[in-house]
Structure formats: C-alpha cells, structure tokens
Design a protein around this motif. Structure first.
Motif, PDB file in Angstrom:
ATOM      1  N   UNK A   1     -41.727  -4.533 -19.476  1.00  0.00           N
ATOM      2  CA  UNK A   1     -40.726  -5.497 -19.021  1.00  0.00           C
ATOM      3  C   UNK A   1     -41.080  -6.029 -17.631  1.00  0.00           C
ATOM      4  N   UNK A   2     -41.217  -7.344 -17.488  1.00  0.00           N
ATOM      5  CA  UNK A   2     -41.435  -7.894 -16.147  1.00  0.00           C
ATOM      6  C   UNK A   2     -40.185  -7.756 -15.290  1.00  0.00           C
ATOM      7  N   UNK A   3     -40.378  -7.677 -13.995  1.00  0.00           N
ATOM      8  CA  UNK A   3     -39.251  -7.614 -13.066  1.00  0.00           C
ATOM      9  C   UNK A   3     -38.805  -9.039 -12.756  1.00  0.00           C
ATOM     10  N   UNK A   4     -37.559  -9.338 -13.113  1.00  0.00           N
ATOM     11  CA  UNK A   4     -37.000 -10.657 -12.884  1.00  0.00           C
ATOM     12  C   UNK A   4     -35.731 -10.485 -12.055  1.00  0.00           C
ATOM     13  N   UNK A   5     -35.747 -10.845 -10.774  1.00  0.00           N
ATOM     14  CA  UNK A   5     -34.570 -10.643  -9.922  1.00  0.00           C
ATOM     15  C   UNK A   5     -33.318 -11.266 -10.531  1.00  0.00           C
ATOM     16  N   UNK A   6     -32.253 -10.463 -10.631  1.00  0.00           N
ATOM     17  CA  UNK A   6     -30.981 -10.965 -11.140  1.00  0.00           C
ATOM     18  C   UNK A   6     -30.899 -11.091 -12.641  1.00  0.00           C
ATOM     19  N   UNK A   7     -31.886 -10.554 -13.359  1.00  0.00           N
ATOM     20  CA  UNK A   7     -31.883 -10.667 -14.820  1.00  0.00           C
ATOM     21  C   UNK A   7     -32.352  -9.350 -15.440  1.00  0.00           C
ATOM     22  N   UNK A   8     -32.022  -9.190 -16.709  1.00  0.00           N
ATOM     23  CA  UNK A   8     -32.423  -7.996 -17.461  1.00  0.00           C
ATOM     24  C   UNK A   8     -33.100  -8.437 -18.759  1.00  0.00           C
ATOM     25  N   UNK A   9     -34.243  -7.827 -19.044  1.00  0.00           N
ATOM     26  CA  UNK A   9     -34.992  -8.154 -20.256  1.00  0.00           C
ATOM     27  C   UNK A   9     -34.314  -7.530 -21.466  1.00  0.00           C
ATOM     28  N   UNK A  10     -34.111  -8.325 -22.502  1.00  0.00           N
ATOM     29  CA  UNK A  10     -33.495  -7.855 -23.745  1.00  0.00           C
ATOM     30  C   UNK A  10     -34.531  -7.460 -24.780  1.00  0.00           C
ATOM     31  N   UNK A  11     -35.611  -8.223 -24.885  1.00  0.00           N
ATOM     32  CA  UNK A  11     -36.614  -7.935 -25.906  1.00  0.00           C
ATOM     33  C   UNK A  11     -37.930  -8.616 -25.570  1.00  0.00           C
ATOM     34  N   UNK A  12     -39.012  -8.074 -26.142  1.00  0.00           N
ATOM     35  CA  UNK A  12     -40.343  -8.662 -26.009  1.00  0.00           C
ATOM     36  C   UNK A  12     -40.999  -8.686 -27.390  1.00  0.00           C
ATOM     37  N   UNK A  13     -41.534  -9.842 -27.752  1.00  0.00           N
ATOM     38  CA  UNK A  13     -42.380  -9.932 -28.936  1.00  0.00           C
ATOM     39  C   UNK A  13     -43.698 -10.568 -28.527  1.00  0.00           C
ATOM     40  N   UNK A  14     -44.758 -10.222 -29.231  1.00  0.00           N
ATOM     41  CA  UNK A  14     -46.076 -10.800 -28.958  1.00  0.00           C
ATOM     42  C   UNK A  14     -46.804 -10.988 -30.278  1.00  0.00           C
ATOM     43  N   UNK A  15     -47.389 -12.164 -30.440  1.00  0.00           N
ATOM     44  CA  UNK A  15     -48.072 -12.477 -31.693  1.00  0.00           C
ATOM     45  C   UNK A  15     -49.293 -13.333 -31.407  1.00  0.00           C
ATOM     46  N   UNK A  16     -50.415 -12.959 -32.014  1.00  0.00           N
ATOM     47  CA  UNK A  16     -51.644 -13.726 -31.858  1.00  0.00           C
ATOM     48  C   UNK A  16     -51.575 -14.997 -32.696  1.00  0.00           C
ATOM     49  N   UNK A  17     -51.888 -16.128 -32.071  1.00  0.00           N
ATOM     50  CA  UNK A  17     -51.912 -17.410 -32.768  1.00  0.00           C
ATOM     51  C   UNK A  17     -53.327 -17.983 -32.715  1.00  0.00           C
ATOM     52  N   UNK A  18     -53.807 -18.457 -33.867  1.00  0.00           N
ATOM     53  CA  UNK A  18     -55.143 -19.039 -33.933  1.00  0.00           C
ATOM     54  C   UNK A  18     -55.095 -20.399 -34.619  1.00  0.00           C
TER      55      UNK A  18
END
Length: 527
Positions: free
Chosen positions: A34-51
């Motif tokens: 989770x990146x640190x974002x001042x004043x915000x909270x991360x809910x979810x992360x998805x990552x997908x390779x696109x070609x």
C-alpha cells in the motif's frame, strides 16, 4: 588475497547483481504494498499485465497508440469521513528498457477529474510510468450530476477530490508504485494536462509545490466557477436586450473581424496574430447585409451592440470587467444556440449543456460564493513552487472558444506583480500564446508539437525555452509551422519568404515592456 582472485570475486559479485533491463517485471498484487497517501486509506490493489493494448484516436486531439505492454495497477482509496471510493490507475512499462525513468501525472477535462486510458496511453507510448484518477465519480466530460447528493445538496467531498485532493493522491500513488516496480524513484516527475487538466496543473504547482519537477498546463480553466457562469453570458445579453443574434450572424461578424485584423502581424494567413491590437468594432458594420438561411439580413445597431457586449464580457456597473470574454474572430457556436429562420425570425434555443443546468443549481445553493477555495487555481503567489525548483510551461490558443486566453494572460501578469516582474517570473514560469488556435487544438493556427519535451529540456538540461515549435495544415493541406513566442513577445512576418514557414517569422517586442514592468515593481517596493 591474491589480486587476480580478488578481481574475480568482484566481477562475480557485479555480474550477479547486473539487472536484465529487458526482462519482464512481475505484475501481480503481491508485487506492491500500500502506498502512503496523506489523508487517505488504501482499500484495494489489483495488478494485471497488459500486452498489445490499443488506444483509439481522438480526432484532432490524440493520435492512436497501439501494441502497448504495461502493468496495469488499480488502487481504490478513500478519505476518512468522506464515504468516497476513488480509483487511481497507474500504468507501468513492463521492462526497464521500456521505461524512460520518469513519471507523468495526467489531467482531466470538462467535469472529469481524469481521462484514465485516453491520457495514460500516450504517456506509456512515450516511455513514462503514468497515473490518472476518476476522483471518485463517473468519468463524464459534460455531466456534473455527481456534484449533488440525492437530496440536491452539494457533495463537497467529491468537489474537493475534483478540485485539489485527488490530484495529489494520484501523484503519491503513482510515484510510490513506480519506485516499488523498478526499484528506484523516477528521476523526474511531470504533470501533463489541458483545459481542466491545465487548471489542475496550476493547482498542483500552487498547492503541492514539491511533488513535481515540471508542470505542462495548456488552456487552463483557472477560475472555474466564474468560467462556468461566463458560458451563460451570450444568451443573457440577448435575453436582456431582447435582440437575438444567430450563430450564422455571429460567424459573419467573426469573419469580418478576421478580414480587418489578419494583416496586423504583417501577413494574410487566416490568423489574427495579436488580438490585443485588433480594434474591430461591430458597430461599424451597421447597415451592411449578409445572408442566413437564404434570407438577406441587414445589420442593425441592436445586433451590433449585442455582438460588442458579448465579446466585451460581463462587467460591473462601474465598467470593471468581471471575466474576460472570447476574442474577436473566435466562434461562439459552443455557447450560442440561436437560429436565423427563413421567415426572418430568430429562435434562441436552450443551451443544452448539462454544465449550464448544474451551474445554476450550484449558484442557487447555500455558500455559492465559496467554491473558489476548491475550484480556483489562480493564486499568484507561486514562490513555494519557484523555491522548490519547479518549472511551469503553459500555452493558450488565442482563438480558444471555451476558455478565453486573456484569463491566462491576466494571471501571468498578477504573478509578475507578486514575484518581482517578468524577468524573475520567467525563471520558473513561461507562457506561450498560440495565435488562431482553438481549445487545446484545432483552428487555423499552429498547435504546439511537443511541449512536454520542451519542458523536459528546461527541467533536465536547463534549456529555458524562448520559442515553442508548432505546426498545423492550412485549407490547402499545406504544412504550416511557427515558433510560438515567449510571452509577451508577438509573432511578426518578416516580409520575405514562405508565409507557411516558421523561418519567415520572428518574435518582436516584449523586452522594453518587461523592463518597464520590472521598474514599476521596484519603484513600488521602494515606496
């Protein structure tokens, strides 16, 4: 230890640590924290390779891009107490070879906080790691329904996302994911946007001055609430005066202004080089005839006065201009929807743009004068951005048919008064006017070719630009080139050579004007 053995061990260590820059990097959620974002909270992360990913063209604005290979990282975050869910998309080239070691944050347009794929595609094609955000609301350039809650009250949290907050969020997220993916921070970070995206670029420079190295901000909607109200001005003038001027008639007046003022820069090229020198007065055309819808029309004093007032812009009873209007020679078709009928009557149709209705709703709401703190990006004190070493490159078409170019000129002049004159401001903020260019593109004038590359050279090589390469095609499909002038200089035809070539033009004026402004500022300081 014997020297040969020591060298062998060093070679082996270096060889083991050598990075295969052509190797595809892993693209999966577990690759990121989770990146640190001042004043915000991360809910979810998805990552997908696109070609082999393709982005279609937007005629006149974006060329098609194809065969993109990248890691598509999507993060949803929320701001405590806001009950929002904001998407930040970050696209990362799949290999270090494809990455240019730079990060680009991209802007939105209209009522969209970000353009998502349409903005990310060109950035990835140029080698950037890039981010875009939806601000927590639908990506719709013309609808502002999301600004109101179900009970018709203002959704201040989403407006704050749109105006300022999500702009910084996407930069924090994008830079963090870039560093995690490649194992190093981007060498340089940039903003790239036009229109709403231009306003956002100014907002980042003013409110988050240390986040970026360079900001490219074109045709910025600096005073957004006032701008949306100015869209109503032509129809208001006609309704109050009782005289309706049709689109056809407005276009005729624009053509007459071009006829009168085209030659003022030394050449007849279908462009008014400097609208400030154009003293066109529609009232001089009273009595002349034109044709609309097959009907011959004679210009009346009332008609000419409407045209004059529309181009003058709204003013106070004391004659002080409230908001600049469009220059003479610029089409008003975007905001005027009036028809000249075959029987000689006029029909003033409803504007039909959602922005109008939304503006009225906002205007009727409580605290209607308090939108500036969220939406405006015209604070002239840019000292923090200057002190952080940032560079702002801005350009604006003089025939912009949505955002008057005078708003950007006025802002630049205010910054000069605030921060020591034109020469001092040029150290970190340079403005280029594009004669004949409409909103972000189009028109008869030459459009900047690669202003982001110019900004990069300024940031990274300390090459401060005096001109901006621009290009278009004329009605005969001939290539037209110009080197746009650093404000306040103006393009002037040399009198010799091909009028279509940049080499036949020069930038003149400005130096004495800049010097005088600096002297006036020094004199005021001494007083």
């Amino acid at each position: 230890m014997a020297l040969p053995l020591l060298l062998l061990q060093i070679w082996a260590t270096v060889g083991a640590a050598t990075i295969d820059n052509a190797k595809t990097l892993p693209c999966e959620p577990s690759s990121f924290t989770d990146p640190i974002v001042p004043g915000a909270r991360v809910l979810s992360i998805t990552a997908e390779e696109k070609r082999n990913f393709d982005i279609p063209a937007v005629p006149g604005l974006l060329e098609p891009v194809s065969d993109l290979n990248f890691c598509d990282v999507q993060i949803y975050l929320t701001h405590p107490g806001a009950n929002d869910k904001v998407l930040v998309k970050t696209w990362l080239p799949l290999t270090r070879d494809l990455w240019n070691a730079r990060f680009q944050a991209t802007g939105g347009g209209g009522w969209a906080t970000g353009m998502l794929d349409l903005a990310l595609g060109p950035a990835i094609a140029s080698g950037y790691a890039a981010s875009s955000t939806d601000g927590g609301h639908p990506v719709d350039y013309f609808s502002a329904d999301w600004t109101l809650n179900q009970d018709k009250s203002i959704n201040w949290d989403l407006l704050q996302n749109f105006g300022t907050r999500s702009l910084a969020d996407q930069i924090y997220v994008g830079k963090s994911l870039t560093e995690q993916y490649y194992g190093q921070q981007p060498r340089y970070s940039y903003w790239n946007g036009c229109s709403q995206g231009g306003r956002q670029g100014y907002a980042v420079a003013q409110r988050y001055p240390e986040l970026l190295d360079g900001v490219l901000a074109a045709a910025p909607a600096l005073r957004f609430p006032a701008l949306t109200m100015s869209f109503l001005w032509p129809n208001l003038v006609m309704k109050v005066s009782g005289t309706v001027v049709s689109n056809c008639e407005f276009n005729w007046f624009a053509s007459k202004a071009l006829e009168e003022c085209d030659i003022l820069d030394g050449a007849k090229d279908g462009v008014i080089g400097d609208p400030d020198t154009c003293t066109f007065d529609p009232r001089r055309l009273v009595g002349e005839k034109l044709e609309c819808s097959g009907v011959e029309i004679e210009v009346t004093e009332a008609m000419a006065e409407v045209v004059r007032r529309v181009h003058e812009g709204p003013s106070t009873p004391f004659g002080e201009n409230v908001f600049p209007s469009l220059t003479y020679g610029t089409s008003l078709a975007t905001f005027v929807n009036a028809t000249a009928n075959p029987d000689g009557s006029r029909t003033l149709n409803d504007p039909g743009l959602d922005v109008f209705a939304r503006t009225i709703l906002l205007r009727k709401s409580d605290n209607s004068n308090n939108y500036g703190w969220i939406m405006d990006s015209d604070n002239p004190d840019m000292s923090a951005f200057r002190d952080a070493g940032g560079k702002l490159l801005s350009w604006h078409g003089t025939n912009d048919d949505i955002i008057p170019s005078k708003t950007t000129v006025n802002y630049r002049q205010r910054v000069e008064r605030e921060l020591g004159g034109a020469k001092a401001v040029d150290e970190f903020f340079r403005l280029f006017l594009a004669p004949g260019v409409k909103h972000c593109a189009f028109g008869n004038g030459a459009v900047p070719k690669d202003p982001l590359e110019t900004l990069r050279n300024w940031v990274e090589k300390y090459e401060a630009p005096d001109t901006l390469e621009a290009e278009t095609k004329n009605k005969d499909d001939e290539v037209v080139t110009r080197n746009l002038c650093r404000y306040p200089r103006k393009l002037r035809y040399l009198g010799l050579g091909d009028v279509n070539k940049a080499s036949s033009w020069t930038c003149e004026g400005g130096d004495k004007e800049e010097e005088l402004r600096g002297e006036r500022k020094t004199f005021r300081d001494e007083l």
